[in-house]
Design a protein around this motif. Structure first.
Motif, PDB file in Angstrom:
ATOM      1  N   GLN A   5       6.608   4.685   2.106  1.00 53.70           N
ATOM      2  CA  GLN A   5       7.531   5.621   2.758  1.00 53.70           C
ATOM      3  C   GLN A   5       7.923   5.126   4.141  1.00 53.70           C
ATOM      4  O   GLN A   5       9.072   5.244   4.546  1.00 53.70           O
ATOM      5  N   THR A   6       6.979   4.533   4.872  1.00 52.41           N
ATOM      6  CA  THR A   6       7.271   4.010   6.208  1.00 52.41           C
ATOM      7  C   THR A   6       8.329   2.912   6.140  1.00 52.41           C
ATOM      8  O   THR A   6       9.305   2.926   6.907  1.00 52.41           O
ATOM      9  N   ASP A  56      11.709   4.448   5.112  1.00 51.77           N
ATOM     10  CA  ASP A  56      12.337   5.150   6.238  1.00 51.77           C
ATOM     11  C   ASP A  56      12.945   4.171   7.235  1.00 51.77           C
ATOM     12  O   ASP A  56      14.042   4.383   7.744  1.00 51.77           O
ATOM     13  N   PRO A  82       0.829  -1.215   0.000  1.00 46.97           N
ATOM     14  CA  PRO A  82       0.000   0.000   0.000  1.00 46.97           C
ATOM     15  C   PRO A  82       0.862   1.263   0.000  1.00 46.97           C
ATOM     16  O   PRO A  82       1.893   1.317   0.687  1.00 46.97           O
ATOM     17  N   GLN A  83       0.459   2.244  -0.775  1.00 46.38           N
ATOM     18  CA  GLN A  83       1.251   3.462  -0.954  1.00 46.38           C
ATOM     19  C   GLN A  83       1.626   4.102   0.379  1.00 46.38           C
ATOM     20  O   GLN A  83       2.748   4.567   0.550  1.00 46.38           O
ATOM     21  N   GLU A  84       0.707   4.107   1.339  1.00 44.72           N
ATOM     22  CA  GLU A  84       1.002   4.747   2.624  1.00 44.72           C
ATOM     23  C   GLU A  84       2.088   3.996   3.405  1.00 44.72           C
ATOM     24  O   GLU A  84       2.715   4.564   4.293  1.00 44.72           O
ATOM     25  N   GLN A  85       2.349   2.730   3.048  1.00 43.69           N
ATOM     26  CA  GLN A  85       3.385   1.968   3.733  1.00 43.69           C
ATOM     27  C   GLN A  85       4.752   2.052   3.033  1.00 43.69           C
ATOM     28  O   GLN A  85       5.776   1.732   3.642  1.00 43.69           O
TER      29      GLN A  85
END
Length: 152
Positions: free
Chosen positions: A132-133, A136, A127-130
């Motif tokens: 970057q997480t 990082d 999922p896109q929101e994951q």
């Protein structure tokens, strides 16, 4: 006695390793099928694309974190293909600098665009929101190891 978080981190590492191997295997096969090339050749071209003025062979080895011997054969094949040119370094008759030819720049652009597409497709289940997480978190691990002088 190991904590649950320690075991979770170990499982995470094993999953990262498994995913890395699977992605690398896919990329190797796609490069072979679509471009009749190898991942090491792609890596050399990527490094030279980042250093358009060229690199001495020793610098190229350093960028790629491999021995000079490993790079020499790859560069020879890329020279034969017309993708890389070799030139003498003034004042150092033993050293040569290598750089992408115009044809090499164009070929690398084609390969890099395909590579980006393959990666995008392979990671499209994340999922896109994951994205970057996860990025990082992995970056933190790499920076910690680099700051401790353990980056290989």
């Amino acid at each position: 006695m190991q904590s649950d978080s320690s075991k979770d981190r170990l499982r995470l590492w094993l999953k990262v390793l498994k995913a890395t191997r699977a992605v690398e295997s896919e990329i190797r096969e796609s490069l072979r099928q679509d471009f009749t090339t190898t991942l090491p050749r792609f890596d050399v071209m990527a490094a030279l694309n980042q250093h358009r003025d060229g690199l001495k062979m020793s610098q190229l080895s350093g960028v790629l974190k491999v021995s000079n011997g490993n790079v020499t054969g790859i560069v020879e094949r890329l020279v034969d293909d017309g993708h890389v040119q070799r030139e003498k370094v003034p004042g150092d008759r033993r050293a040569s600098r290598v750089r992408l030819t115009d044809e090499g720049v164009e070929e690398f652009a084609r390969q890099a665009a395909a590579h980006e597409g393959w990666i995008d497709q392979m990671f499209d289940t994340v999922p896109q929101e994951q994205v970057q997480t996860l990025s990082d978190a992995l970056d933190k691990v790499a920076k910690q190891l680099e700051s401790e002088g353990r980056d290989g």
